[in-house]
Design a protein around this motif. Sequence first.
Motif, PDB file in Angstrom:
ATOM      1  N   ASP A  59      35.852  39.827  35.696  1.00 41.28           N
ATOM      2  CA  ASP A  59      36.181  38.575  35.001  1.00 41.28           C
ATOM      3  C   ASP A  59      35.023  37.602  35.179  1.00 41.28           C
ATOM      4  O   ASP A  59      34.377  37.560  36.229  1.00 41.28           O
ATOM      5  CB  ASP A  59      37.459  37.952  35.565  1.00 41.28           C
ATOM      6  CG  ASP A  59      38.720  38.687  35.133  1.00 41.28           C
ATOM      7  OD1 ASP A  59      38.619  39.690  34.397  1.00 41.28           O
ATOM      8  OD2 ASP A  59      39.812  38.253  35.550  1.00 41.28           O
ATOM      9  N   LYS A  60      34.764  36.813  34.154  1.00 41.46           N
ATOM     10  CA  LYS A  60      33.667  35.841  34.191  1.00 41.46           C
ATOM     11  C   LYS A  60      34.229  34.425  34.247  1.00 41.46           C
ATOM     12  O   LYS A  60      35.264  34.136  33.662  1.00 41.46           O
ATOM     13  CB  LYS A  60      32.777  36.008  32.967  1.00 41.46           C
ATOM     14  CG  LYS A  60      32.095  37.365  32.941  1.00 41.46           C
ATOM     15  CD  LYS A  60      31.014  37.421  31.918  1.00 41.46           C
ATOM     16  CE  LYS A  60      30.351  38.771  31.860  1.00 41.46           C
ATOM     17  NZ  LYS A  60      29.890  39.314  33.099  1.00 41.46           N
ATOM     18  N   PHE A  61      33.497  33.570  34.974  1.00 42.19           N
ATOM     19  CA  PHE A  61      33.891  32.175  35.155  1.00 42.19           C
ATOM     20  C   PHE A  61      32.711  31.260  34.852  1.00 42.19           C
ATOM     21  O   PHE A  61      31.579  31.564  35.214  1.00 42.19           O
ATOM     22  CB  PHE A  61      34.319  31.914  36.604  1.00 42.19           C
ATOM     23  CG  PHE A  61      35.534  32.676  37.029  1.00 42.19           C
ATOM     24  CD1 PHE A  61      36.795  32.104  36.950  1.00 42.19           C
ATOM     25  CD2 PHE A  61      35.421  33.971  37.512  1.00 42.19           C
ATOM     26  CE1 PHE A  61      37.923  32.805  37.341  1.00 42.19           C
ATOM     27  CE2 PHE A  61      36.542  34.685  37.908  1.00 42.19           C
ATOM     28  CZ  PHE A  61      37.790  34.108  37.822  1.00 42.19           C
ATOM     29  N   VAL A 109      29.430  33.053  36.359  1.00 43.19           N
ATOM     30  CA  VAL A 109      29.467  34.047  37.432  1.00 43.19           C
ATOM     31  C   VAL A 109      30.523  35.102  37.123  1.00 43.19           C
ATOM     32  O   VAL A 109      31.423  34.878  36.309  1.00 43.19           O
ATOM     33  CB  VAL A 109      29.757  33.389  38.805  1.00 43.19           C
ATOM     34  CG1 VAL A 109      28.629  32.445  39.202  1.00 43.19           C
ATOM     35  CG2 VAL A 109      31.093  32.659  38.800  1.00 43.19           C
ATOM     36  N   THR A 110      30.403  36.236  37.802  1.00 41.55           N
ATOM     37  CA  THR A 110      31.313  37.364  37.602  1.00 41.55           C
ATOM     38  C   THR A 110      32.014  37.686  38.908  1.00 41.55           C
ATOM     39  O   THR A 110      31.386  37.704  39.973  1.00 41.55           O
ATOM     40  CB  THR A 110      30.517  38.601  37.133  1.00 41.55           C
ATOM     41  OG1 THR A 110      29.807  38.252  35.942  1.00 41.55           O
ATOM     42  CG2 THR A 110      31.422  39.785  36.855  1.00 41.55           C
ATOM     43  N   ARG A 131      36.357  27.837  35.331  1.00 39.60           N
ATOM     44  CA  ARG A 131      37.399  28.334  34.432  1.00 39.60           C
ATOM     45  C   ARG A 131      37.003  29.732  33.962  1.00 39.60           C
ATOM     46  O   ARG A 131      35.818  30.017  33.744  1.00 39.60           O
ATOM     47  CB  ARG A 131      37.610  27.391  33.253  1.00 39.60           C
ATOM     48  CG  ARG A 131      36.388  27.184  32.404  1.00 39.60           C
ATOM     49  CD  ARG A 131      36.635  26.166  31.298  1.00 39.60           C
ATOM     50  NE  ARG A 131      35.350  25.718  30.791  1.00 39.60           N
ATOM     51  CZ  ARG A 131      35.051  24.474  30.507  1.00 39.60           C
ATOM     52  NH1 ARG A 131      35.946  23.525  30.648  1.00 39.60           N
ATOM     53  NH2 ARG A 131      33.866  24.147  30.060  1.00 39.60           N
ATOM     54  N   ARG A 132      38.014  30.579  33.832  1.00 43.15           N
ATOM     55  CA  ARG A 132      37.764  31.959  33.410  1.00 43.15           C
ATOM     56  C   ARG A 132      37.453  31.966  31.923  1.00 43.15           C
ATOM     57  O   ARG A 132      38.158  31.367  31.129  1.00 43.15           O
ATOM     58  CB  ARG A 132      38.970  32.830  33.725  1.00 43.15           C
ATOM     59  CG  ARG A 132      38.736  34.286  33.462  1.00 43.15           C
ATOM     60  CD  ARG A 132      39.737  35.200  34.095  1.00 43.15           C
ATOM     61  NE  ARG A 132      41.106  34.725  33.947  1.00 43.15           N
ATOM     62  CZ  ARG A 132      42.162  35.464  34.233  1.00 43.15           C
ATOM     63  NH1 ARG A 132      42.020  36.663  34.706  1.00 43.15           N
ATOM     64  NH2 ARG A 132      43.363  34.978  34.087  1.00 43.15           N
ATOM     65  N   THR A 133      36.376  32.650  31.552  1.00 35.05           N
ATOM     66  CA  THR A 133      35.964  32.713  30.158  1.00 35.05           C
ATOM     67  C   THR A 133      36.060  34.122  29.594  1.00 35.05           C
ATOM     68  O   THR A 133      35.962  34.311  28.393  1.00 35.05           O
ATOM     69  CB  THR A 133      34.519  32.225  29.989  1.00 35.05           C
ATOM     70  OG1 THR A 133      33.655  33.031  30.786  1.00 35.05           O
ATOM     71  CG2 THR A 133      34.388  30.772  30.409  1.00 35.05           C
ATOM     72  N   TYR A 134      36.194  35.111  30.470  1.00 37.81           N
ATOM     73  CA  TYR A 134      36.277  36.502  30.036  1.00 37.81           C
ATOM     74  C   TYR A 134      37.217  37.228  30.982  1.00 37.81           C
ATOM     75  O   TYR A 134      37.109  37.090  32.197  1.00 37.81           O
ATOM     76  CB  TYR A 134      34.895  37.163  30.066  1.00 37.81           C
ATOM     77  CG  TYR A 134      34.938  38.663  29.878  1.00 37.81           C
ATOM     78  CD1 TYR A 134      35.070  39.209  28.602  1.00 37.81           C
ATOM     79  CD2 TYR A 134      34.874  39.524  30.962  1.00 37.81           C
ATOM     80  CE1 TYR A 134      35.125  40.586  28.429  1.00 37.81           C
ATOM     81  CE2 TYR A 134      34.933  40.893  30.792  1.00 37.81           C
ATOM     82  CZ  TYR A 134      35.054  41.418  29.529  1.00 37.81           C
ATOM     83  OH  TYR A 134      35.120  42.780  29.363  1.00 37.81           O
ATOM     84  N   ILE A 135      38.135  38.004  30.413  1.00 37.97           N
ATOM     85  CA  ILE A 135      39.066  38.785  31.226  1.00 37.97           C
ATOM     86  C   ILE A 135      38.720  40.251  31.058  1.00 37.97           C
ATOM     87  O   ILE A 135      38.707  40.777  29.939  1.00 37.97           O
ATOM     88  CB  ILE A 135      40.526  38.529  30.791  1.00 37.97           C
ATOM     89  CG1 ILE A 135      40.881  37.047  30.994  1.00 37.97           C
ATOM     90  CG2 ILE A 135      41.476  39.428  31.555  1.00 37.97           C
ATOM     91  CD1 ILE A 135      42.215  36.652  30.421  1.00 37.97           C
ATOM     92  N   ASN A 136      38.411  40.903  32.162  1.00 37.82           N
ATOM     93  CA  ASN A 136      38.109  42.323  32.158  1.00 37.82           C
ATOM     94  C   ASN A 136      39.428  43.084  32.201  1.00 37.82           C
ATOM     95  O   ASN A 136      40.090  43.113  33.233  1.00 37.82           O
ATOM     96  CB  ASN A 136      37.222  42.687  33.344  1.00 37.82           C
ATOM     97  CG  ASN A 136      36.822  44.146  33.329  1.00 37.82           C
ATOM     98  OD1 ASN A 136      37.105  44.867  32.383  1.00 37.82           O
ATOM     99  ND2 ASN A 136      36.153  44.572  34.366  1.00 37.82           N
TER     100      ASN A 136
END
Length: 133
Positions: free
Chosen positions: A31-33, A61-62, A123-128
Amino acid sequence: MVKEIYKVIKILDSETILLNAGKLDGINIGDKFEIFVAGKEIFDPDTKKSLGTLDTIKEIVTADSVLEKMCICRHHNKSTMSSFIGLTSLYVSESIKTLNVDKTQMTNEMTDDYVIRIGDKARRTYINKSTNG
């Protein structure tokens, strides 16, 4: 979509930070923040309605390791340089052109402080979705 706001809770070293988001928050490895500073609220000049805030992104960041209530994050610098059977692709450089603007109307409301500190918002920008960390 409303994003949860988390915080930097520890700086472990110059490459690693800890966020107060973990498995219980649905965080996965990968997940990216965005680590960010909330900016001033911006209003539409015609309708006077709020358009949101003009935030400054300090870093992306990841999540490399996810614990129950926190995650360890790092910035992964991906190089565009690669070599394939002796062929090398080069960095693609792009420049930004100066706009012809009325300089008396410039507000410069974004911060130039990109130093990450304990308490900074994330804040989370990408959900793996491919792993459950």
